[in-house]
Write a protein that holds these residues in place. Sequence first.
Motif, PDB file in Angstrom:
ATOM      1  N   LYS A 152       0.822  -1.210   0.000  1.00 29.87           N
ATOM      2  CA  LYS A 152       0.000   0.000   0.000  1.00 29.87           C
ATOM      3  C   LYS A 152       0.859   1.264   0.000  1.00 29.87           C
ATOM      4  N   THR A 153       1.829   1.338   0.925  1.00 26.14           N
ATOM      5  CA  THR A 153       2.644   2.554   1.010  1.00 26.14           C
ATOM      6  C   THR A 153       3.560   2.693  -0.200  1.00 26.14           C
ATOM      7  N   GLN A 154       4.084   1.589  -0.709  1.00 25.18           N
ATOM      8  CA  GLN A 154       4.968   1.679  -1.861  1.00 25.18           C
ATOM      9  C   GLN A 154       4.201   2.033  -3.133  1.00 25.18           C
ATOM     10  N   ASN A 155       2.935   1.642  -3.219  1.00 25.08           N
ATOM     11  CA  ASN A 155       2.093   2.109  -4.321  1.00 25.08           C
ATOM     12  C   ASN A 155       1.914   3.617  -4.259  1.00 25.08           C
ATOM     13  N   GLN A 156       1.695   4.134  -3.043  1.00 31.21           N
ATOM     14  CA  GLN A 156       1.595   5.585  -2.871  1.00 31.21           C
ATOM     15  C   GLN A 156       2.886   6.270  -3.315  1.00 31.21           C
ATOM     16  N   ASP A 157       4.013   5.691  -2.928  1.00 28.14           N
ATOM     17  CA  ASP A 157       5.309   6.249  -3.333  1.00 28.14           C
ATOM     18  C   ASP A 157       5.438   6.294  -4.855  1.00 28.14           C
ATOM     19  N   GLU A 158       5.121   5.178  -5.487  1.00 30.73           N
ATOM     20  CA  GLU A 158       5.293   5.082  -6.940  1.00 30.73           C
ATOM     21  C   GLU A 158       4.427   6.120  -7.650  1.00 30.73           C
ATOM     22  N   ASP A 159       3.187   6.260  -7.213  1.00 29.41           N
ATOM     23  CA  ASP A 159       2.294   7.243  -7.832  1.00 29.41           C
ATOM     24  C   ASP A 159       2.809   8.673  -7.630  1.00 29.41           C
ATOM     25  N   ALA A 160       3.210   8.978  -6.389  1.00 25.08           N
ATOM     26  CA  ALA A 160       3.632  10.339  -6.068  1.00 25.08           C
ATOM     27  C   ALA A 160       4.916  10.722  -6.798  1.00 25.08           C
ATOM     28  N   PHE A 161       5.909   9.832  -6.803  1.00 25.60           N
ATOM     29  CA  PHE A 161       7.175  10.151  -7.456  1.00 25.60           C
ATOM     30  C   PHE A 161       7.001  10.224  -8.968  1.00 25.60           C
ATOM     31  N   ASP A 162       6.103   9.410  -9.522  1.00 26.92           N
ATOM     32  CA  ASP A 162       5.820   9.469 -10.952  1.00 26.92           C
ATOM     33  C   ASP A 162       5.218  10.830 -11.312  1.00 26.92           C
ATOM     34  N   ASP A 163       4.272  11.282 -10.500  1.00 24.68           N
ATOM     35  CA  ASP A 163       3.659  12.586 -10.759  1.00 24.68           C
ATOM     36  C   ASP A 163       4.667  13.730 -10.606  1.00 24.68           C
ATOM     37  N   MET A 164       5.422  13.716  -9.513  1.00 27.30           N
ATOM     38  CA  MET A 164       6.248  14.866  -9.174  1.00 27.30           C
ATOM     39  C   MET A 164       7.499  14.987 -10.037  1.00 27.30           C
ATOM     40  N   LYS A 165       7.930  13.904 -10.660  1.00 25.38           N
ATOM     41  CA  LYS A 165       9.104  14.015 -11.542  1.00 25.38           C
ATOM     42  C   LYS A 165       8.792  14.875 -12.759  1.00 25.38           C
ATOM     43  N   ASP A 166       7.516  15.019 -13.072  1.00 25.19           N
ATOM     44  CA  ASP A 166       7.102  15.868 -14.187  1.00 25.19           C
ATOM     45  C   ASP A 166       6.433  17.166 -13.730  1.00 25.19           C
ATOM     46  N   ASP A 167       5.711  17.108 -12.606  1.00 21.53           N
ATOM     47  CA  ASP A 167       4.799  18.195 -12.260  1.00 21.53           C
ATOM     48  C   ASP A 167       5.246  19.081 -11.110  1.00 21.53           C
ATOM     49  N   ALA A 168       6.303  18.737 -10.390  1.00 23.39           N
ATOM     50  CA  ALA A 168       6.717  19.580  -9.270  1.00 23.39           C
ATOM     51  C   ALA A 168       7.068  20.982  -9.762  1.00 23.39           C
ATOM     52  N   TYR A 169       6.726  21.973  -8.975  1.00 20.54           N
ATOM     53  CA  TYR A 169       7.051  23.371  -9.314  1.00 20.54           C
ATOM     54  C   TYR A 169       8.553  23.600  -9.241  1.00 20.54           C
ATOM     55  N   ASP A 170       9.165  23.066  -8.185  1.00 16.60           N
ATOM     56  CA  ASP A 170      10.581  23.304  -7.920  1.00 16.60           C
ATOM     57  C   ASP A 170      11.433  22.297  -8.700  1.00 16.60           C
ATOM     58  N   GLY A 171      12.437  22.793  -9.391  1.00 20.73           N
ATOM     59  CA  GLY A 171      13.283  21.927 -10.203  1.00 20.73           C
ATOM     60  C   GLY A 171      14.055  20.900  -9.393  1.00 20.73           C
ATOM     61  N   ASP A 172      14.483  21.259  -8.191  1.00 19.15           N
ATOM     62  CA  ASP A 172      15.211  20.303  -7.354  1.00 19.15           C
ATOM     63  C   ASP A 172      14.302  19.176  -6.886  1.00 19.15           C
ATOM     64  N   ILE A 173      13.041  19.491  -6.621  1.00 11.31           N
ATOM     65  CA  ILE A 173      12.086  18.448  -6.220  1.00 11.31           C
ATOM     66  C   ILE A 173      11.774  17.547  -7.404  1.00 11.31           C
ATOM     67  N   ARG A 174      11.642  18.147  -8.602  1.00 16.45           N
ATOM     68  CA  ARG A 174      11.480  17.307  -9.800  1.00 16.45           C
ATOM     69  C   ARG A 174      12.669  16.375  -9.965  1.00 16.45           C
ATOM     70  N   GLY A 175      13.867  16.903  -9.725  1.00 20.21           N
ATOM     71  CA  GLY A 175      15.073  16.088  -9.871  1.00 20.21           C
ATOM     72  C   GLY A 175      15.122  14.939  -8.887  1.00 20.21           C
ATOM     73  N   LEU A 176      14.758  15.193  -7.631  1.00 16.04           N
ATOM     74  CA  LEU A 176      14.743  14.121  -6.631  1.00 16.04           C
ATOM     75  C   LEU A 176      13.730  13.055  -7.014  1.00 16.04           C
ATOM     76  N   ALA A 177      12.536  13.480  -7.425  1.00 18.22           N
ATOM     77  CA  ALA A 177      11.508  12.510  -7.803  1.00 18.22           C
ATOM     78  C   ALA A 177      11.956  11.675  -8.997  1.00 18.22           C
ATOM     79  N   ALA A 178      12.606  12.316  -9.966  1.00 16.24           N
ATOM     80  CA  ALA A 178      13.088  11.582 -11.143  1.00 16.24           C
ATOM     81  C   ALA A 178      14.182  10.594 -10.775  1.00 16.24           C
ATOM     82  N   LYS A 179      15.071  10.999  -9.877  1.00 15.35           N
ATOM     83  CA  LYS A 179      16.184  10.131  -9.471  1.00 15.35           C
ATOM     84  C   LYS A 179      15.687   8.869  -8.780  1.00 15.35           C
ATOM     85  N   TYR A 180      14.684   9.014  -7.926  1.00  8.55           N
ATOM     86  CA  TYR A 180      14.242   7.882  -7.113  1.00  8.55           C
ATOM     87  C   TYR A 180      13.058   7.126  -7.702  1.00  8.55           C
TER      88      TYR A 180
END
Length: 202
Positions: A152-180
């Motif tokens: 359950k929690t890892q599904n939440q992680d996968e969804d959130a990081f998938d979204d934020m690697k493209d949609d985060a406002y801050d470039g550093d947050i996009r970078g972290l989401a893309a990396k992980y």
Amino acid sequence: MLPLALAPLRRLFLGLALLLPAAGCSSGGGSGADDAVEAANAQNAQKIGAADVTEKQEADARFLVKATSNALLEVELGKLAQARATAPAVRAHGAALLQSRLDLLAALRALADAKKLAIPPALGEDEQEAYHEVSAQTGSQLDKHLMALLVKTQNQDEDAFDDMKDDAYDGDIRGLAAKYYQPIKAQLDAAEEAADAAEKLP
């Protein structure tokens, strides 16, 4: 020099960092006021509410809080799997997840500190309750409940990081989401396999 688009965020965090107390640290239960996750969200809401920022900046803050909250829970569940799981696949997943989430937590803490955003220093009340429900189990029931919660929690992680690697406002947050994102996706696949192994236990 920060890009012009990030200037309001920088002014917000630098200007308000001195005005707000650090988030309270609580590793135990207690009233809602002491809940680590709620405290982090409330502190970020205060900062964001005091300046003209976008919904995406609010989403960035919520993402960091939730990612940290899940990682803290997954660290504890990884330790529990290593110590008490009966299925080798569950123990192995716990060990691998523990190391990866400790690395992720370090990255989240460094990024939150750089952005002057609050993240929970300990499990929130909901996460504590979920952990205690699992840890109260024994034998194969512990394996099954533990892996169900991890999936359950890892599904939440996968969804959130998938979204934020493209949609985060801050470039550093996009970078972290893309990396992980890819490691998190691979770990979710491993969690589902370990959960299948746990379900086959008597």
